[in-house]
Design a protein around this motif. Sequence first.
Motif, mmCIF file in Angstrom:
data_model
loop_
_atom_site.group_PDB
_atom_site.id
_atom_site.type_symbol
_atom_site.label_atom_id
_atom_site.label_comp_id
_atom_site.label_asym_id
_atom_site.label_seq_id
_atom_site.Cartn_x
_atom_site.Cartn_y
_atom_site.Cartn_z
ATOM 1 N N LYS A 622 0.819 -1.211 0.000
ATOM 2 C CA LYS A 622 0.000 0.000 0.000
ATOM 3 C C LYS A 622 0.853 1.261 0.000
ATOM 4 C CE LYS A 622 -3.635 0.067 2.696
ATOM 5 N NZ LYS A 622 -4.473 -0.050 3.916
ATOM 6 N N LYS A 623 1.988 1.235 0.728
ATOM 7 C CA LYS A 623 2.768 2.464 0.879
ATOM 8 C C LYS A 623 4.223 2.335 0.452
ATOM 9 C CE LYS A 623 -0.051 4.387 4.627
ATOM 10 N NZ LYS A 623 -0.062 4.879 6.034
ATOM 11 N N HIS A 624 4.789 1.127 0.561
ATOM 12 C CA HIS A 624 6.206 0.994 0.211
ATOM 13 C C HIS A 624 6.481 -0.394 -0.338
ATOM 14 C CE1 HIS A 624 10.577 0.303 1.002
ATOM 15 N NE2 HIS A 624 10.631 1.474 0.399
ATOM 16 N N PHE A 625 7.311 -0.438 -1.396
ATOM 17 C CA PHE A 625 7.676 -1.706 -2.032
ATOM 18 C C PHE A 625 9.178 -1.719 -2.250
ATOM 19 C CE2 PHE A 625 8.799 -3.912 -5.996
ATOM 20 C CZ PHE A 625 8.358 -5.194 -5.704
ATOM 21 N N MET A 626 9.812 -2.822 -1.857
ATOM 22 C CA MET A 626 11.242 -2.987 -2.106
ATOM 23 C C MET A 626 11.494 -4.338 -2.751
ATOM 24 S SD MET A 626 14.497 -2.366 0.402
ATOM 25 C CE MET A 626 16.156 -2.323 -0.293
ATOM 26 N N LEU A 627 12.225 -4.312 -3.844
ATOM 27 C CA LEU A 627 12.536 -5.528 -4.592
ATOM 28 C C LEU A 627 13.955 -5.970 -4.292
ATOM 29 C CD1 LEU A 627 11.758 -7.581 -6.874
ATOM 30 C CD2 LEU A 627 12.811 -5.950 -8.476
ATOM 31 N N PHE A 628 14.130 -7.254 -3.964
ATOM 32 C CA PHE A 628 15.440 -7.869 -3.821
ATOM 33 C C PHE A 628 15.594 -8.858 -4.966
ATOM 34 C CE2 PHE A 628 14.596 -6.192 0.310
ATOM 35 C CZ PHE A 628 15.835 -5.920 0.883
ATOM 36 N N ALA A 629 16.334 -8.477 -6.011
ATOM 37 C CA ALA A 629 16.440 -9.334 -7.194
ATOM 38 C C ALA A 629 17.577 -8.865 -8.080
ATOM 39 C CB ALA A 629 15.138 -9.317 -7.990
ATOM 40 N N GLU A 630 18.190 -9.817 -8.772
ATOM 41 C CA GLU A 630 19.149 -9.478 -9.806
ATOM 42 C C GLU A 630 18.401 -8.973 -11.033
ATOM 43 O OE1 GLU A 630 21.097 -13.424 -9.723
ATOM 44 O OE2 GLU A 630 22.967 -12.268 -9.528
ATOM 45 N N ALA A 631 19.063 -8.162 -11.835
ATOM 46 C CA ALA A 631 18.414 -7.571 -13.011
ATOM 47 C C ALA A 631 17.937 -8.646 -13.989
ATOM 48 C CB ALA A 631 19.371 -6.603 -13.706
ATOM 49 N N ASN A 632 18.743 -9.706 -14.178
ATOM 50 C CA ASN A 632 18.332 -10.733 -15.149
ATOM 51 C C ASN A 632 17.124 -11.528 -14.659
ATOM 52 O OD1 ASN A 632 19.749 -12.091 -13.143
ATOM 53 N ND2 ASN A 632 20.661 -13.576 -14.545
ATOM 54 N N ALA A 633 16.983 -11.696 -13.335
ATOM 55 C CA ALA A 633 15.800 -12.384 -12.800
ATOM 56 C C ALA A 633 14.550 -11.548 -13.017
ATOM 57 C CB ALA A 633 15.983 -12.677 -11.309
ATOM 58 N N LEU A 634 14.680 -10.233 -12.807
ATOM 59 C CA LEU A 634 13.543 -9.349 -13.039
ATOM 60 C C LEU A 634 13.185 -9.303 -14.520
ATOM 61 C CD1 LEU A 634 11.509 -7.227 -12.094
ATOM 62 C CD2 LEU A 634 13.303 -5.503 -12.294
ATOM 63 N N SER A 635 14.184 -9.183 -15.382
ATOM 64 C CA SER A 635 13.932 -9.111 -16.824
ATOM 65 C C SER A 635 13.277 -10.389 -17.337
ATOM 66 C CB SER A 635 15.245 -8.864 -17.581
ATOM 67 O OG SER A 635 15.817 -7.631 -17.201
ATOM 68 N N LEU A 636 13.787 -11.524 -16.872
ATOM 69 C CA LEU A 636 13.197 -12.791 -17.296
ATOM 70 C C LEU A 636 11.751 -12.899 -16.833
ATOM 71 C CD1 LEU A 636 14.879 -16.237 -17.373
ATOM 72 C CD2 LEU A 636 12.652 -16.023 -16.263
ATOM 73 N N SER A 637 11.483 -12.488 -15.598
ATOM 74 C CA SER A 637 10.114 -12.554 -15.063
ATOM 75 C C SER A 637 9.162 -11.705 -15.889
ATOM 76 C CB SER A 637 10.095 -12.070 -13.604
ATOM 77 O OG SER A 637 10.920 -12.853 -12.787
ATOM 78 N N LEU A 638 9.586 -10.493 -16.230
ATOM 79 C CA LEU A 638 8.716 -9.588 -16.980
ATOM 80 C C LEU A 638 8.486 -10.074 -18.403
ATOM 81 C CD1 LEU A 638 10.197 -6.178 -15.789
ATOM 82 C CD2 LEU A 638 8.076 -7.247 -15.037
ATOM 83 N N GLY A 639 9.417 -10.872 -18.919
ATOM 84 C CA GLY A 639 9.282 -11.372 -20.285
ATOM 85 C C GLY A 639 8.449 -12.626 -20.404
ATOM 86 N N GLN A 640 8.031 -13.183 -19.277
ATOM 87 C CA GLN A 640 7.246 -14.422 -19.301
ATOM 88 C C GLN A 640 5.847 -14.169 -18.749
ATOM 89 O OE1 GLN A 640 10.600 -17.897 -18.820
ATOM 90 N NE2 GLN A 640 9.706 -17.136 -16.932
ATOM 91 N N GLN A 641 4.860 -14.811 -19.366
ATOM 92 C CA GLN A 641 3.481 -14.706 -18.898
ATOM 93 C C GLN A 641 2.965 -16.068 -18.466
ATOM 94 O OE1 GLN A 641 1.794 -12.193 -22.353
ATOM 95 N NE2 GLN A 641 0.501 -11.679 -20.602
ATOM 96 N N CYS A 642 2.039 -16.033 -17.524
ATOM 97 C CA CYS A 642 1.375 -17.257 -17.074
ATOM 98 C C CYS A 642 0.145 -17.477 -17.945
ATOM 99 C CB CYS A 642 0.986 -17.137 -15.600
ATOM 100 S SG CYS A 642 0.110 -18.572 -14.950
ATOM 101 N N ILE A 643 0.329 -18.235 -19.014
ATOM 102 C CA ILE A 643 -0.774 -18.506 -19.939
ATOM 103 C C ILE A 643 -1.096 -19.996 -19.866
ATOM 104 C CG2 ILE A 643 -1.548 -18.460 -22.338
ATOM 105 C CD1 ILE A 643 0.355 -16.120 -22.773
#
Length: 659
Positions: A622-643
């Motif tokens: 609701k007020k604050h979000f912090m991500l702990f992740a390597e850039a390639n893990a984030l990029s891979l996640s964003l490039g994949q969809q749950c279909i």
Amino acid sequence: MLMQVQTNSELQEALKRLLKMAKIRAIDMAFADFIYSEESSLDKPARECLSMLAAHVSAQSGAQHSCINFESLGQPFFGVYHFPESNKLLEYMNESRSFIILAASVINFPEHAVRPLVMQNQKLYLQRYWQYESQLAAIIREKSIKTVELDLAAAKSLLNELFDTDSALSIDWQEIAVCLASSQKLSFITGGPGTGKTTTVTKLLALLQGLAAKKGKILNIQLVAPTGKAAARLTESISAAKQKLPTALQTNLPEQCQTIHRLLGARPQSPYFKADASHPLHLDVLVLDEASMVDLPLMAKLFAALPKNAQIVLLGDQDQLASVETGSVLSDICEASYFHGDNVHHSLAGYSETMQQRLTKMSSVATLPRFDSEAIDTKQQSIIQDNVVRLIKSHRFNENSGIGQLAKQVKAGQVAQCLSLLKGGQFADIDWYQPTLTSTKTVADEILKNLITKLLPVYQKYSQALQQGNLRQAFKYLQQQQVLCAQKSGYWGVTQLNALIESELHKQGLIDNSKDFYIGRPVMLSKNDHQLKLFNGDIGIVMPDPNNISLTKVWFVTPEGELRGLLPSRLPSLETLYAMTIHKSQGSEFESVYLCLPAITANNQGRGLNRELIYTGLTRAKKHFMLFAEANALSLSLGQQCIRGSGLADRLLTKQSDC
């Protein structure tokens, strides 16, 4: 125990390779062997092909797909088996004792033709998932065309009390949602966090009860959610929204929400419920929250148990993770409508002319938008086009909210924009820490230094509340922050983080974890216990009984808001709650969220990571979000969809004559 293998050695070797590669499970291999033994009248190539196809369909059901596309079988089965051309495969299936191929006009199996595998509309199913999907689609199609006869003048008067129509300079989609849902037996109200789904449905229920009161009636309205945690959240939200209504319209509104299992009457050790098509529920209106979490079998059973004339309203966020079990029902429904993806309408043109006219008569919309029939392919027209409303405006995240901006880019899979937002530092409510995973010790040190130190201030307050015996305040502190993980095991997984946080809290003198059920341990149920009326996802805190301090109990907050303590020995499986999976967090909100993604390695290849996972975890904050992740893990996640493989969306198009 697996059945005796009856397939030939060559096929067995192929199945064993798939099993070793973790592409199929032991149960999939056993099912393949069963099909091979059933097809003894066919020649060897046909038997092998159908056996391998059975393993494929079964394995995909284990990955929560309700079916596979027949057209996709041109690709090799994980490099181990090549299916023959379509016409040859169809020939095998037509001669098979295990398959039935349904014509478009066929709705049910002939009594003599019950088979374990079904092909319909170029999709292959295990029989039970074909049955769930076809039954659910049939009920949705039947209910979608049923309307409610309303006193439009009375409805308009009540709507004027519920909405500030004088300030309506553009379409108020919350008002549109209330108008549409009040006039339809079936409606779906979708939208992201903070778009006002709960506020909208509270006003809807006030309208329905207000109209019923004019006829001297009181509607039996039931609120349900998939988990105990989601039910508690809806109870809290409805109660708060009710207080903002005009006093006269607060009468007879429900506040208590229960789980779907509790409503249907779960039978111990059984997949069936007391309420079903033969024993329908006793209600006039049903509101289902967090519909995206409901799997295909459960949704089919819920719809089957509805009374013929009941109204049902589903609330949910179609962009969240799909259900843990088979299917993606809400996503499929939205895909079948004109309110999904880039096809979101900001006018009423997605509705039929009849619905447009009804909405303009009821709502504050001043003029009827021109209905552009050429903009809609009537051959692909949806049977549910008049049943879906998507709320777009977020009342929680404005244009100055980093969480809101990031959520938009995550939904769209915009990798560069997401990285820019997280790196930019222009938003105070989002942060990004990139771990350097070089050794186990480094991982533990990084977690202690960069994550646990951020958690300590709230846990110090939590510990103080427990020392004062203030359980209610302790529960509030638990809601202030939450560590979310993409997986249970491995670096930055639930198991490791729970252990490290617990160890550090012990060093800080905040807990004494020398025994399992230590004072202050936060826990979450991982199984249902219908006799105790406790459900998967319910949250508790370990504390002594104030009336007998020698007794340690696990305390829960009941749907009625009361504290309830139970001996640990009476409870089903429990998990420590310093960290939880993103899946488990659905239906919850926290002031601050710390989301941890695993490193991409040769072993995991980012398995299970997708943009829906990131979006779901992000929007719990609701007020604050912090991500702990390597850039390639984030990029891979964003490039994949749950279909997920499903035929439900196609079944909700008007071109379909079958269900």
